[in-house]
Design a protein around this motif. Sequence first.
Motif, PDB file in Angstrom:
ATOM      1  N   SER A   1       7.801  27.041  31.752  1.00  0.00           N
ATOM      2  CA  SER A   1       7.255  28.406  31.805  1.00  0.00           C
ATOM      3  C   SER A   1       8.205  29.428  31.199  1.00  0.00           C
ATOM      4  O   SER A   1       7.775  30.476  30.712  1.00  0.00           O
ATOM      5  CB  SER A   1       6.889  28.784  33.239  1.00  0.00           C
ATOM      6  N   GLY A   2       9.514  29.120  31.205  1.00  0.00           N
ATOM      7  CA  GLY A   2      10.474  30.038  30.588  1.00  0.00           C
ATOM      8  C   GLY A   2      10.178  30.272  29.114  1.00  0.00           C
ATOM      9  O   GLY A   2      10.431  31.348  28.573  1.00  0.00           O
TER      10      GLY A   2
ATOM     11  N   TYR B   1       7.993  33.286  28.604  1.00  0.00           N
ATOM     12  CA  TYR B   1       8.740  34.553  28.697  1.00  0.00           C
ATOM     13  C   TYR B   1       9.621  34.722  27.458  1.00  0.00           C
ATOM     14  O   TYR B   1       9.755  35.823  26.921  1.00  0.00           O
ATOM     15  CB  TYR B   1       9.574  34.592  29.990  1.00  0.00           C
ATOM     16  N   ARG B   2      10.207  33.621  26.999  1.00  0.00           N
ATOM     17  CA  ARG B   2      11.052  33.696  25.803  1.00  0.00           C
ATOM     18  C   ARG B   2      10.236  34.041  24.558  1.00  0.00           C
ATOM     19  O   ARG B   2      10.673  34.823  23.711  1.00  0.00           O
ATOM     20  CB  ARG B   2      11.788  32.369  25.588  1.00  0.00           C
TER      21      ARG B   2
ATOM     22  N   ARG C   1      16.207  29.403  22.611  1.00  0.00           N
ATOM     23  CA  ARG C   1      17.191  29.297  23.669  1.00  0.00           C
ATOM     24  C   ARG C   1      18.479  30.074  23.355  1.00  0.00           C
ATOM     25  O   ARG C   1      19.507  29.825  23.956  1.00  0.00           O
ATOM     26  CB  ARG C   1      17.481  27.810  23.933  1.00  0.00           C
TER      27      ARG C   1
ATOM     28  N   SER D   1      14.662  37.628  30.390  1.00  0.00           N
ATOM     29  CA  SER D   1      14.869  37.925  31.794  1.00  0.00           C
ATOM     30  C   SER D   1      14.639  39.412  32.085  1.00  0.00           C
ATOM     31  O   SER D   1      14.200  39.783  33.173  1.00  0.00           O
ATOM     32  CB  SER D   1      16.223  37.384  32.255  1.00  0.00           C
TER      33      SER D   1
ATOM     34  N   ALA E   1      10.806  39.765  32.141  1.00  0.00           N
ATOM     35  CA  ALA E   1      10.236  38.975  33.242  1.00  0.00           C
ATOM     36  C   ALA E   1      10.263  39.750  34.550  1.00  0.00           C
ATOM     37  O   ALA E   1       9.617  39.363  35.514  1.00  0.00           O
ATOM     38  CB  ALA E   1      10.985  37.657  33.398  1.00  0.00           C
TER      39      ALA E   1
ATOM     40  N   ARG F   1       4.283  39.550  34.053  1.00  0.00           N
ATOM     41  CA  ARG F   1       4.055  38.346  34.865  1.00  0.00           C
ATOM     42  C   ARG F   1       2.561  38.115  35.083  1.00  0.00           C
ATOM     43  O   ARG F   1       2.077  36.995  34.971  1.00  0.00           O
ATOM     44  CB  ARG F   1       4.779  38.446  36.210  1.00  0.00           C
TER      45      ARG F   1
ATOM     46  N   GLY G   1      10.358  26.471  36.241  1.00  0.00           N
ATOM     47  CA  GLY G   1      10.566  27.905  36.061  1.00  0.00           C
ATOM     48  C   GLY G   1      11.286  28.517  37.240  1.00  0.00           C
ATOM     49  O   GLY G   1      12.218  27.914  37.791  1.00  0.00           O
ATOM     50  N   ARG G   2      10.856  29.728  37.613  1.00  0.00           N
ATOM     51  CA  ARG G   2      11.473  30.447  38.720  1.00  0.00           C
ATOM     52  C   ARG G   2      10.522  30.586  39.896  1.00  0.00           C
ATOM     53  O   ARG G   2      10.943  30.674  41.039  1.00  0.00           O
ATOM     54  CB  ARG G   2      11.898  31.855  38.281  1.00  0.00           C
ATOM     55  N   ASP G   3       9.220  30.664  39.579  1.00  0.00           N
ATOM     56  CA  ASP G   3       8.224  30.970  40.610  1.00  0.00           C
ATOM     57  C   ASP G   3       7.058  29.999  40.573  1.00  0.00           C
ATOM     58  O   ASP G   3       5.942  30.351  40.944  1.00  0.00           O
ATOM     59  CB  ASP G   3       7.709  32.397  40.410  1.00  0.00           C
ATOM     60  N   MET G   4       7.301  28.777  40.110  1.00  0.00           N
ATOM     61  CA  MET G   4       6.210  27.807  40.031  1.00  0.00           C
ATOM     62  C   MET G   4       5.694  27.475  41.433  1.00  0.00           C
ATOM     63  O   MET G   4       4.492  27.439  41.671  1.00  0.00           O
ATOM     64  CB  MET G   4       6.675  26.516  39.326  1.00  0.00           C
TER      65      MET G   4
ATOM     66  N   ARG H   1      22.472  36.901  34.590  1.00  0.00           N
ATOM     67  CA  ARG H   1      21.069  36.468  34.621  1.00  0.00           C
ATOM     68  C   ARG H   1      20.676  36.054  36.038  1.00  0.00           C
ATOM     69  O   ARG H   1      19.593  36.381  36.510  1.00  0.00           O
ATOM     70  CB  ARG H   1      20.858  35.320  33.634  1.00  0.00           C
TER      71      ARG H   1
ATOM     72  N   ASP I   1      17.612  37.668  38.066  1.00  0.00           N
ATOM     73  CA  ASP I   1      16.483  36.832  38.502  1.00  0.00           C
ATOM     74  C   ASP I   1      16.319  36.807  40.024  1.00  0.00           C
ATOM     75  O   ASP I   1      15.211  36.674  40.530  1.00  0.00           O
ATOM     76  CB  ASP I   1      16.632  35.397  37.982  1.00  0.00           C
TER      77      ASP I   1
ATOM     78  N   ARG J   1      15.295  40.838  41.391  1.00  0.00           N
ATOM     79  CA  ARG J   1      14.147  41.631  40.943  1.00  0.00           C
ATOM     80  C   ARG J   1      13.102  41.740  42.046  1.00  0.00           C
ATOM     81  O   ARG J   1      13.029  40.910  42.950  1.00  0.00           O
ATOM     82  CB  ARG J   1      13.566  41.037  39.660  1.00  0.00           C
TER      83      ARG J   1
END
Length: 219
Positions: free
Chosen positions: A34-35, A38-39, A87, A96, A99, A105, A125-128, A176, A180, A183
């Motif tokens: 998922s990153g 956002y990238r 990357r 970030s 995001a 989002r 990801g971060r919030d999967m 970062r 992350d 937020r």
Amino acid sequence: RPVPVIAIDGPTASGKGSIASAVAEALGFDCLDSGVLYRLTAWAALRQGVALDDSAALAQLAATLPVSFAAGRIHLNGQSFDAAQLRTEAVGQAASTIAALPAVRDALFALQRSFRRAPGLVADGRDMGTVVFPDAQLKVFLTASAASRAERRYKQLISQGNPAILGDVFAELLERDARDTQRAVAALKPAADAELLDSTDLSLEQTVETVLALWRRHD
Ligand code: C5P
């Protein structure tokens, strides 16, 4: 029975991406990084000169990303990327930043969920596990010490031919992490029902095996 999802969340350079793709391959599942979404949004914004605080314009960009994935590459607007090209540190920091915007989002929410197709999905990801796939059958929160994550990211950058300085990589990683985890929306934190997995002293293979063992137990 709902299509199975394994959600793998964790901080930057925790090895989520490599673990997720190895687990997906072992199970014959699809894989969503998922990153990358956002990238890609950040990359398009930088390229089109959209300000990184222009929430409405960024959300519009994210909602209309003509992105597709084929043959292990990412295709956007007739241009083809591999994940390594996205990357870079500049794209990561911009990703970030954007995001943190709720509108961005929201714009990527349905797109991410559309990757859930039989026979199954491994999403990292971060919030999967907390937001996108709250009903995932297995949630793993993957961590590793900041020093070992910085070292991994540094080696990865060097091996990809990107010049890097370990001290800078470490500082940027802490920055970062702070952004992350602090937020207001979809902050990085383990889901209440996530399995915590610290990979500081595990090899890639051992970490993959651990996730597969957790999956066999849940399945
Ligand atoms: O995982 P990766 O480093 O490629 O993600 C880039 C940035 O995108 C992260 O720093 C994070 O802020 C954001 N991101 C996110 N939610 C996700 C995946 C990535 O906020 N599910």
